[in-house]
Motif scaffolding. Structure first.
Motif, mmCIF file in Angstrom:
data_model
loop_
_atom_site.group_PDB
_atom_site.id
_atom_site.type_symbol
_atom_site.label_atom_id
_atom_site.label_comp_id
_atom_site.label_asym_id
_atom_site.label_seq_id
_atom_site.Cartn_x
_atom_site.Cartn_y
_atom_site.Cartn_z
ATOM 1 N N GLU A 323 22.374 -57.113 79.550
ATOM 2 C CA GLU A 323 22.527 -56.287 80.758
ATOM 3 C C GLU A 323 23.560 -56.873 81.719
ATOM 4 O OE1 GLU A 323 18.590 -56.217 82.291
ATOM 5 O OE2 GLU A 323 17.884 -54.620 80.953
ATOM 6 N N LYS A 324 23.628 -58.200 81.797
ATOM 7 C CA LYS A 324 24.514 -58.863 82.760
ATOM 8 C C LYS A 324 25.794 -59.407 82.119
ATOM 9 C CE LYS A 324 20.538 -60.000 85.645
ATOM 10 N NZ LYS A 324 19.625 -61.033 86.180
ATOM 11 N N ASN A 325 25.973 -59.073 80.826
ATOM 12 C CA ASN A 325 27.185 -59.460 80.095
ATOM 13 C C ASN A 325 27.442 -60.966 80.170
ATOM 14 O OD1 ASN A 325 29.435 -58.954 78.486
ATOM 15 N ND2 ASN A 325 30.794 -58.744 80.256
ATOM 16 N N ILE A 326 26.390 -61.749 79.942
ATOM 17 C CA ILE A 326 26.482 -63.214 79.961
ATOM 18 C C ILE A 326 27.249 -63.691 78.730
ATOM 19 C CG2 ILE A 326 25.153 -65.362 79.921
ATOM 20 C CD1 ILE A 326 24.946 -63.821 82.552
ATOM 21 N N GLN A 327 28.169 -64.649 78.950
ATOM 22 C CA GLN A 327 29.042 -65.105 77.870
ATOM 23 C C GLN A 327 28.606 -66.419 77.216
ATOM 24 O OE1 GLN A 327 31.699 -63.104 76.813
ATOM 25 N NE2 GLN A 327 30.550 -61.761 78.202
ATOM 26 N N HIS A 328 27.715 -67.147 77.867
ATOM 27 C CA HIS A 328 27.290 -68.460 77.340
ATOM 28 C C HIS A 328 25.768 -68.548 77.350
ATOM 29 C CE1 HIS A 328 31.484 -69.620 78.030
ATOM 30 N NE2 HIS A 328 31.349 -69.166 79.277
ATOM 31 N N VAL A 329 25.211 -69.022 76.258
ATOM 32 C CA VAL A 329 23.762 -69.208 76.145
ATOM 33 C C VAL A 329 23.493 -70.639 75.684
ATOM 34 C CG1 VAL A 329 21.722 -68.620 74.763
ATOM 35 C CG2 VAL A 329 23.123 -66.801 75.744
ATOM 36 N N ALA A 330 22.509 -71.277 76.305
ATOM 37 C CA ALA A 330 22.137 -72.653 75.927
ATOM 38 C C ALA A 330 20.626 -72.762 75.799
ATOM 39 C CB ALA A 330 22.651 -73.644 76.970
ATOM 40 N N VAL A 331 20.189 -73.670 74.933
ATOM 41 C CA VAL A 331 18.767 -74.005 74.815
ATOM 42 C C VAL A 331 18.628 -75.496 75.093
ATOM 43 C CG1 VAL A 331 16.741 -74.098 73.335
ATOM 44 C CG2 VAL A 331 18.330 -72.184 73.132
ATOM 45 N N ASP A 332 17.761 -75.830 76.013
ATOM 46 C CA ASP A 332 17.532 -77.217 76.412
ATOM 47 C C ASP A 332 16.278 -77.723 75.710
ATOM 48 O OD1 ASP A 332 17.154 -79.638 77.620
ATOM 49 O OD2 ASP A 332 17.304 -78.901 79.680
ATOM 50 N N ILE A 333 16.459 -78.586 74.696
ATOM 51 C CA ILE A 333 15.317 -79.155 73.978
ATOM 52 C C ILE A 333 15.252 -80.669 74.176
ATOM 53 C CG2 ILE A 333 15.074 -77.319 72.257
ATOM 54 C CD1 ILE A 333 16.665 -79.090 70.311
ATOM 55 N N ARG A 334 15.782 -81.138 75.303
ATOM 56 C CA ARG A 334 15.655 -82.567 75.608
ATOM 57 C C ARG A 334 14.171 -82.907 75.784
ATOM 58 N NH1 ARG A 334 19.529 -82.919 80.736
ATOM 59 N NH2 ARG A 334 18.522 -80.887 81.054
ATOM 60 N N GLY A 335 13.711 -83.928 75.075
ATOM 61 C CA GLY A 335 12.307 -84.337 75.161
ATOM 62 C C GLY A 335 11.358 -83.471 74.372
ATOM 63 N N ASN A 336 11.862 -82.504 73.622
ATOM 64 C CA ASN A 336 10.999 -81.639 72.810
ATOM 65 C C ASN A 336 10.525 -82.425 71.591
ATOM 66 O OD1 ASN A 336 10.149 -79.698 70.778
ATOM 67 N ND2 ASN A 336 11.102 -78.112 72.010
ATOM 68 N N GLY A 337 9.207 -82.663 71.517
ATOM 69 C CA GLY A 337 8.637 -83.483 70.450
ATOM 70 C C GLY A 337 8.359 -82.742 69.161
ATOM 71 N N GLY A 338 8.658 -81.428 69.107
ATOM 72 C CA GLY A 338 8.499 -80.694 67.853
ATOM 73 C C GLY A 338 7.357 -79.702 67.889
ATOM 74 N N GLY A 339 6.926 -79.297 66.698
ATOM 75 C CA GLY A 339 5.879 -78.287 66.548
ATOM 76 C C GLY A 339 6.186 -77.398 65.365
ATOM 77 N N ASN A 340 6.352 -76.107 65.621
ATOM 78 C CA ASN A 340 6.566 -75.122 64.563
ATOM 79 C C ASN A 340 8.038 -74.726 64.523
ATOM 80 O OD1 ASN A 340 6.614 -72.870 62.868
ATOM 81 N ND2 ASN A 340 4.615 -72.151 63.553
#
Length: 484
Positions: A323-340
């Motif tokens: 909807e907002k025509n965003i050009q950059h996407v990021a995922v922050d997984i710093r400190g993510n210990g895992g899972g599925n």
């Protein structure tokens, strides 16, 4: 009429099949329950055989089939099923009342042998026998335990970790579950942004060197992460072999150093510390923010939890992105210990990729392994919300397990740009754990059952190295630099 009893026998055998799959995925079936069910089935089957008035041949056949059903189930559980007699998960570990609790020499040896039993049964590295270093350490520890009267739970945990440490597997470890007492000041705004540089006169590197044989890790950065999670607690300080009656920390921020000394009264249970804070709201494991000015959407994922909440958050974010025509996407997984790791495939559905390579693995099931070769997976695209801009992933040394897998798939498939630190475990290492509780000390035990092979076998690096390397605390700043 009595021959109708024969129809009941296959029903009882189906109970075994159901119990096996319940134990494998849904819940842990303890040994006592398995024995009771097996005996009950045998007694029911014996009763049916007696009641049936048919000839001797049919009775013998039915008796043999009943015995085989019990035998196959028992062997499948005891020998092959890695979940057999485990506990259901990390949160369900039994508690040890205090790190100062003691067990007798006999009880400690029983716990050590219990640990080795399931290690030999489930861990891929022990499929063809016990590695010599593991054997040597086990014998050394057992001999030490035979020469003492009692031992604290923390000390026993150090000794069991010493045995497991030489496997170089961050997923296979022992750890007690106490009500940990945390340093109150470590949650204070006054020390926000400060890093700990030394504890009781030892630098963090010196602490790591001192603890090298009592913490299971693959990457040294993961060992540091484990140590940092310990030295702010009374129990963790004791585990690291540090005096916790009077503790001196040196903190540093922007070149400014401050030294503080604390006593045991300065530590408290986490619940007690949280009660004194104003904001007690529980944050979700998944959230996102849209920065329209910089045309950036950032999703923060603190654990890999593939549930409806996560799926909705991902879809909601990409709806706004479109909807907002965003050009950059990021995922922050710093400190993510895992899972599925299903969180990865769900997110990838919104990226413009046709297929991607996944890692291969071998799953140990008792005396044999089941191979799952590396393969390419077709991406089931969400075409109506497909994102075709730039993708970034923020990582740290505390990114672990399925978090590392996320980074691996991004890196090895050239899907996006990784910013931060290399995740804390080896992509060619072990994982998919089962949990146990040592019977006397209640020490928690995690054991890997799978050996993984990196998606890109020719990657040429030990860890998943970032494209833009920096301290984890600077990753978001470097992200903004990258997008201009």
């Amino acid at each position: 009429m009595k021959k109708r009893f024969v129809l009941l026998m296959p029903v009882t055998w189906l109970v075994f099949i159901a119990l096996y799959f319940i134990d494998r995925r849904l819940m842990a079936v303890p040994l006592a329950a398995s024995i009771i069910v097996s005996l009950a089935i045998l007694m029911i089957n014996a009763f049916i055989v007696i009641k049936v008035s048919s000839g001797k041949g049919l009775k013998i056949t039915m008796s043999v089939l009943s015995l085989l059903a019990v035998l196959i189930y028992s062997l499948a559980g005891i020998v092959c099923n890695p979940y057999w007699n485990s506990i259901t998960g990390y949160a369900n570990r039994p508690y040890a009342d205090s790190y100062e609790n003691t067990v007798t020499s006999k009880e400690a040896i029983e716990d050590l042998d219990y640990m080795m039993r399931f290690l030999k049964k489930d861990h891929p590295a022990l499929l063809n026998g016990m590695p010599q270093e593991v054997e040597d350490r086990y014998k050394t520890v057992r001999s030490e335990l035979e020469s003492i009267d009692t031992i604290t739970v923390n000390e026993l945990c150090r000794k069991t970790e010493y045995v497991l440490n030489c496997l170089h597997d961050g997923h296979t470890y022992t750890f007690p579950k106490y009500d940990f007492h945390y340093l109150k000041d470590c949650f204070s705004e006054e020390l926000a942004g400060y890093k700990t540089t030394s504890v009781n006169g030892l630098t963090i590197d010196e602490l790591a060197e001192q603890s090298r044989d009592i913490i299971s890790y693959e990457a040294e950065s993961w060992e540091i992460s484990r140590i940092r999670s310990l030295y702010f607690t009374l129990e963790g300080l004791d585990f690291l072999g540090l005096d916790n009656t009077e503790v001196t920390y040196v903190f540093e921020k922007d070149g400014d150093k401050t030294t503080r000394t604390y006593t045991q009264e300065d530590y408290a249970l986490l619940d007690e510390i949280e009660m004194k804070t104003e904001d007690t709201a529980t944050e979700s494991f998944v959230s996102y923010e849209i920065d329209e000015e910089n045309s950036l959407a950032i999703m923060t994922l603190t654990e890999c939890n593939a549930n409806a909440e996560y799926n909705k958050a991902v879809r909601d974010m990409f709806t706004e992105v479109k909807e907002k025509n965003i050009q950059h996407v990021a995922v922050d997984i710093r400190g993510n210990g895992g899972g599925n790791d299903a969180v990865i495939s769900e997110f990838f559905r919104y990226l413009d990729i046709d297929e991607y390579k996944t890692c291969g693995l071998e799953w140990r099931l008792g005396f044999f392994t089941v191979p799952y070769p590396a393969r390419s997976v077709k991406n089931e695209k969400a075409d109506e919300l497909l994102f075709k801009g730039d993708f970034y992933l923020l990582t740290s040394s505390g990114t672990f397990s399925s978090g590392m897998l996320y980074a691996q798939y991004v890196k090895d498939n050239h899907i996006g740009t990784i910013i931060g630190e290399a995740p804390g475990n080896d992509p060619n290492g072990y994982g998919e754990v089962v949990f146990f509780s040592l019977p006397n000390s209640k020490i928690f035990m995690s054991v890997s059952t799978k050996h993984f092979v990196r998606a890109d076998a020719n990657a040429g690096t030990y860890l998943v190295e970032p494209d833009i390397s920096c301290d984890y605390s600077e990753a978001k700043e470097r992200l903004y630099e990258a997008i201009g």
